[in-house]
Design a protein around this motif. Sequence first.
Motif, PDB file in Angstrom:
ATOM      1  N   VAL A  77       0.856  -1.182   0.000  1.00 21.92           N
ATOM      2  CA  VAL A  77       0.000   0.000   0.000  1.00 21.92           C
ATOM      3  C   VAL A  77       0.893   1.234   0.000  1.00 21.92           C
ATOM      4  CG1 VAL A  77      -1.867  -1.188   1.212  1.00 21.92           C
ATOM      5  CG2 VAL A  77      -0.179   0.106   2.525  1.00 21.92           C
ATOM      6  N   ASP A  78       0.315   2.380  -0.400  1.00 20.38           N
ATOM      7  CA  ASP A  78       1.104   3.611  -0.404  1.00 20.38           C
ATOM      8  C   ASP A  78       1.019   4.315   0.944  1.00 20.38           C
ATOM      9  OD1 ASP A  78      -1.260   5.166  -0.327  1.00 20.38           O
ATOM     10  OD2 ASP A  78      -1.362   5.273  -2.510  1.00 20.38           O
ATOM     11  N   GLY A  79       1.646   5.502   1.023  1.00 19.48           N
ATOM     12  CA  GLY A  79       1.784   6.195   2.295  1.00 19.48           C
ATOM     13  C   GLY A  79       0.481   6.597   2.948  1.00 19.48           C
ATOM     14  N   ARG A  80      -0.607   6.690   2.181  1.00 17.00           N
ATOM     15  CA  ARG A  80      -1.894   7.043   2.774  1.00 17.00           C
ATOM     16  C   ARG A  80      -2.445   5.952   3.678  1.00 17.00           C
ATOM     17  NH1 ARG A  80      -5.196   7.847  -2.599  1.00 17.00           N
ATOM     18  NH2 ARG A  80      -3.956   6.000  -3.065  1.00 17.00           N
ATOM     19  N   TYR A  81      -1.969   4.708   3.461  1.00 18.15           N
ATOM     20  CA  TYR A  81      -2.630   3.572   4.095  1.00 18.15           C
ATOM     21  C   TYR A  81      -1.724   2.750   5.000  1.00 18.15           C
ATOM     22  CZ  TYR A  81      -6.251   4.559   0.637  1.00 18.15           C
ATOM     23  OH  TYR A  81      -7.220   5.161  -0.109  1.00 18.15           O
ATOM     24  N   THR A  82      -0.536   3.275   5.326  1.00 18.97           N
ATOM     25  CA  THR A  82       0.392   2.481   6.127  1.00 18.97           C
ATOM     26  C   THR A  82      -0.138   2.183   7.522  1.00 18.97           C
ATOM     27  OG1 THR A  82       1.546   4.540   6.686  1.00 18.97           O
ATOM     28  CG2 THR A  82       2.456   3.216   4.889  1.00 18.97           C
ATOM     29  N   LEU A  83      -0.948   3.065   8.085  1.00 18.20           N
ATOM     30  CA  LEU A  83      -1.576   2.798   9.378  1.00 18.20           C
ATOM     31  C   LEU A  83      -2.833   1.946   9.203  1.00 18.20           C
ATOM     32  CD1 LEU A  83      -1.264   6.293  11.132  1.00 18.20           C
ATOM     33  CD2 LEU A  83       0.207   4.299  11.408  1.00 18.20           C
ATOM     34  N   GLN A  84      -3.648   2.322   8.221  1.00 16.50           N
ATOM     35  CA  GLN A  84      -4.930   1.642   8.024  1.00 16.50           C
ATOM     36  C   GLN A  84      -4.753   0.160   7.737  1.00 16.50           C
ATOM     37  OE1 GLN A  84      -7.651   3.657   5.346  1.00 16.50           O
ATOM     38  NE2 GLN A  84      -8.422   1.715   4.558  1.00 16.50           N
ATOM     39  N   VAL A  85      -3.753  -0.192   6.919  1.00 14.01           N
ATOM     40  CA  VAL A  85      -3.603  -1.583   6.516  1.00 14.01           C
ATOM     41  C   VAL A  85      -3.373  -2.488   7.719  1.00 14.01           C
ATOM     42  CG1 VAL A  85      -1.104  -1.499   6.094  1.00 14.01           C
ATOM     43  CG2 VAL A  85      -2.527  -3.095   4.800  1.00 14.01           C
ATOM     44  N   ARG A  86      -2.710  -1.993   8.732  1.00 11.64           N
ATOM     45  CA  ARG A  86      -2.393  -2.826   9.897  1.00 11.64           C
ATOM     46  C   ARG A  86      -3.607  -3.064  10.789  1.00 11.64           C
ATOM     47  NH1 ARG A  86       2.900  -3.876  10.365  1.00 11.64           N
ATOM     48  NH2 ARG A  86       4.285  -2.718   8.972  1.00 11.64           N
ATOM     49  N   THR A  87      -4.628  -2.231  10.631  1.00 14.17           N
ATOM     50  CA  THR A  87      -5.847  -2.443  11.418  1.00 14.17           C
ATOM     51  C   THR A  87      -6.868  -3.294  10.681  1.00 14.17           C
ATOM     52  OG1 THR A  87      -6.954  -0.439  10.609  1.00 14.17           O
ATOM     53  CG2 THR A  87      -5.508  -0.200  12.526  1.00 14.17           C
ATOM     54  N   GLY A 383      -7.545  11.304  13.248  1.00 16.18           N
ATOM     55  CA  GLY A 383      -7.235  12.286  12.218  1.00 16.18           C
ATOM     56  C   GLY A 383      -5.865  12.089  11.606  1.00 16.18           C
ATOM     57  N   ALA A 384      -5.002  11.336  12.283  1.00 16.93           N
ATOM     58  CA  ALA A 384      -3.655  11.072  11.768  1.00 16.93           C
ATOM     59  C   ALA A 384      -3.643   9.947  10.746  1.00 16.93           C
ATOM     60  CB  ALA A 384      -2.715  10.735  12.918  1.00 16.93           C
ATOM     61  N   ILE A 385      -4.759   9.243  10.591  1.00 18.54           N
ATOM     62  CA  ILE A 385      -4.884   8.196   9.575  1.00 18.54           C
ATOM     63  C   ILE A 385      -5.378   8.885   8.304  1.00 18.54           C
ATOM     64  CG2 ILE A 385      -5.962   6.005   8.972  1.00 18.54           C
ATOM     65  CD1 ILE A 385      -6.404   5.544  11.997  1.00 18.54           C
ATOM     66  N   VAL A 386      -4.517   9.019   7.320  1.00 20.64           N
ATOM     67  CA  VAL A 386      -4.766   9.935   6.202  1.00 20.64           C
ATOM     68  C   VAL A 386      -6.097   9.650   5.512  1.00 20.64           C
ATOM     69  CG1 VAL A 386      -3.886  10.776   3.999  1.00 20.64           C
ATOM     70  CG2 VAL A 386      -2.306  10.311   5.878  1.00 20.64           C
ATOM     71  N   HIS A 387      -6.388   8.401   5.213  1.00 19.05           N
ATOM     72  CA  HIS A 387      -7.652   8.047   4.562  1.00 19.05           C
ATOM     73  C   HIS A 387      -8.540   7.250   5.526  1.00 19.05           C
ATOM     74  CE1 HIS A 387      -7.346   8.754  -0.043  1.00 19.05           C
ATOM     75  NE2 HIS A 387      -6.882   9.769   0.644  1.00 19.05           N
ATOM     76  N   TYR A 388      -8.658   7.739   6.722  1.00 23.03           N
ATOM     77  CA  TYR A 388      -9.478   7.083   7.743  1.00 23.03           C
ATOM     78  C   TYR A 388     -10.946   7.021   7.317  1.00 23.03           C
ATOM     79  CZ  TYR A 388     -12.035   6.753  12.209  1.00 23.03           C
ATOM     80  OH  TYR A 388     -12.897   6.401  13.227  1.00 23.03           O
ATOM     81  N   TYR A 516      -0.210  17.554   7.897  1.00 22.28           N
ATOM     82  CA  TYR A 516       0.773  17.055   8.861  1.00 22.28           C
ATOM     83  C   TYR A 516       0.047  16.070   9.767  1.00 22.28           C
ATOM     84  CZ  TYR A 516       3.576  16.571  13.043  1.00 22.28           C
ATOM     85  OH  TYR A 516       4.268  16.026  14.090  1.00 22.28           O
ATOM     86  N   TYR A 517       0.713  14.950  10.090  1.00 22.54           N
ATOM     87  CA  TYR A 517       0.050  13.892  10.846  1.00 22.54           C
ATOM     88  C   TYR A 517       0.992  13.387  11.935  1.00 22.54           C
ATOM     89  CZ  TYR A 517      -2.416  14.428   6.528  1.00 22.54           C
ATOM     90  OH  TYR A 517      -3.066  14.992   5.456  1.00 22.54           O
ATOM     91  N   ARG A 518       0.550  13.523  13.172  1.00 25.58           N
ATOM     92  CA  ARG A 518       1.324  12.996  14.290  1.00 25.58           C
ATOM     93  C   ARG A 518       0.636  11.725  14.759  1.00 25.58           C
ATOM     94  NH1 ARG A 518       2.597  15.829  20.159  1.00 25.58           N
ATOM     95  NH2 ARG A 518       3.683  14.029  21.030  1.00 25.58           N
ATOM     96  N   THR A 519       1.249  10.588  14.445  1.00 20.07           N
ATOM     97  CA  THR A 519       0.633   9.288  14.728  1.00 20.07           C
ATOM     98  C   THR A 519       0.271   9.183  16.207  1.00 20.07           C
ATOM     99  OG1 THR A 519       1.921   8.266  12.959  1.00 20.07           O
ATOM    100  CG2 THR A 519       0.968   6.802  14.619  1.00 20.07           C
ATOM    101  N   GLY A 520      -0.971   8.763  16.447  1.00 20.63           N
ATOM    102  CA  GLY A 520      -1.451   8.581  17.804  1.00 20.63           C
ATOM    103  C   GLY A 520      -1.909   9.845  18.489  1.00 20.63           C
ATOM    104  N   ALA A 521      -1.875  10.977  17.776  1.00 20.93           N
ATOM    105  CA  ALA A 521      -2.233  12.246  18.422  1.00 20.93           C
ATOM    106  C   ALA A 521      -3.263  13.043  17.620  1.00 20.93           C
ATOM    107  CB  ALA A 521      -0.975  13.086  18.651  1.00 20.93           C
TER     108      ALA A 521
END
Length: 605
Positions: A77-87, A383-388, A516-521
């Motif tokens: 996946v690309d940078g928009r989904y690096t957090l989403q894919v793991r969930t 909000g830090a999940i780009v395509h949440y 700008y996205y601060r993971t977890g915040a």
Amino acid sequence: MFQTFETVGDPTAGPARLKALRAELSRRGLDGFLVPLADEHQGEYIPDSAKRLQWLTGFAGSAGIAVVLAGEAAIFVDGRYTLQVRTQVDTAAFVPHHLTDEPPHAWLKTRVGAGARVGYDAWLHTAAEVERFEKALAEVGATLVPVEGNPVDAVWADRPEPPLGAVTVYPAALAGEEVADKLARVGRAIAEAGADAAVITQPDSIAWAFNIRGADVAHTPLPLSFAILRADGRPTLFVDGRKLSNAVRDTLAEVADVEAPAALEPALAALGAGGARVLVDRATAAARVAALVAGAGGRIVDGRDPVVLPKARKNAAELAGTRGAHVRDGAAMVRFLAWFDREAPKGGLDEIAAATALEGFRAETGALREISFDTISGAGPNGAIVHYRVTTETNRAIRPGELYLIDSGAQYEDGTTDITRTLAVGEPTAEMRDRFTRVLQGHVRIARAVFPKGTHGGHLDILARQALWEAGLDFDHGTGHGVGVFLSVHEGPQRISRIANVPLEPGMILSNEPGYYRTGAYGIRIENLVVVGEPQTPPGGERPMMAFETITFAPIDRRLIEPALLAPVERAWVDDYHARVRDTLMPHLAEADDRAWLAAATAPL
């Protein structure tokens, strides 16, 4: 409601489905298989019946590919989904990788050996993509093998039926050009490319060329179909007849031969057998298209889809409609923002309630045809999940002291909108104000950009990032994408990003959305749409320059701006923009409370 908040995809089902697919691959004598997020049209927006990647893995993003081997499987996946894919994915079954940092073809050649046979569905990959995999596998003595019948479909027992959304005629008054004139213009471009015909596989290109719209995919009025356009002669449109009323069929028959989709492959083979020179866009057309033509003796002419650039250069009627849609949408946004500021401090709001309210305000315009994508409604760390995408399981309360990000859009018959606002709930921290202001600086620098003919988005992208870079920060997505007119909210070929290489031209619509996205915040994004203007020579200048016109109207949260960080020209831009917002939208607000809120929200810094 045009959106639901149900959980999409099931990561727990992944291992069992992976096991079933591996058994099918073994039965076919394949050592691996590619599972892209794609349909036969290679577009971003695909029907449920084509969501093989989601069914297999649980991943519900808009871009990705899985590679399944006998002993391991990976999802890219690309940078928009690096957090989403793991969930959304069982990462023990499908190991996540970054699509650009570690491309799947590069990964695959380190995992297979000589003699390995990796299968693919030639309708689900472009010719350019197939070449990359073929080259990588050849380097290790492995082979990429086209399959007859997708093995995922063989084990997907409850696969939905393909869609049959009704096709409608798009009014020429809104399109700004009659179909015959469009087809003649495109025909000349085909001839100039040295071709006799062009195969058009992108549904948005077909919708534009034939002045039609459809209802085959969510949120985007696409008629899934194919077309063969000719340098000289009648085009052929391949579309399921069940989508056409008698009146629509008669209208289309005036300008084209209308055939069933099953007639496409024989038609491509016939072109080849006749020795035709056929223009195929290797970046967007399925590999099967070129293979059928060339296999029958035809000559492939490599080139861009000849509809893409004419579609991207919006004419006066399209721009007038889009501007009107944005005024209407801006008034709905102001009503929502005023409501949010009244309700959020009371507590009790959550992400779903906010998204539902915004869709309701748009619906009250009486002109809403659809939303243009699932609303991204992210509170605090979401909000830090780009395509949440909020679901009933992930729905989070909107709490004081946090930021709330809402990225949304609407489909009106006269235009497509896309806007992001980040809102303070209670008192923001100094860090939040600093980060927000740096994002705002990037937004303003793009909005104020002046550039000569030949400039592409890759030249401008740094303007959106420089203030963030100075603080050691960045964002992992493009700065802007093209936007259609009552079509795709993501439209090429124009964009603003590091890798953009298509020159910007007058009439093109793009988004301006640094973040700008601060993971977890928290997450921050500020998005408006802009139009490329006609070249003009500045007073005292020597060369004509183009500039952007911002067409989105909604206040930017002043509570999050740190004025001391802004240069005088940046501060002046914010004040001028807010004055335009106030003057444009005030006549469209009926309620005194909303007018009072707008006046305060657009006061000078």
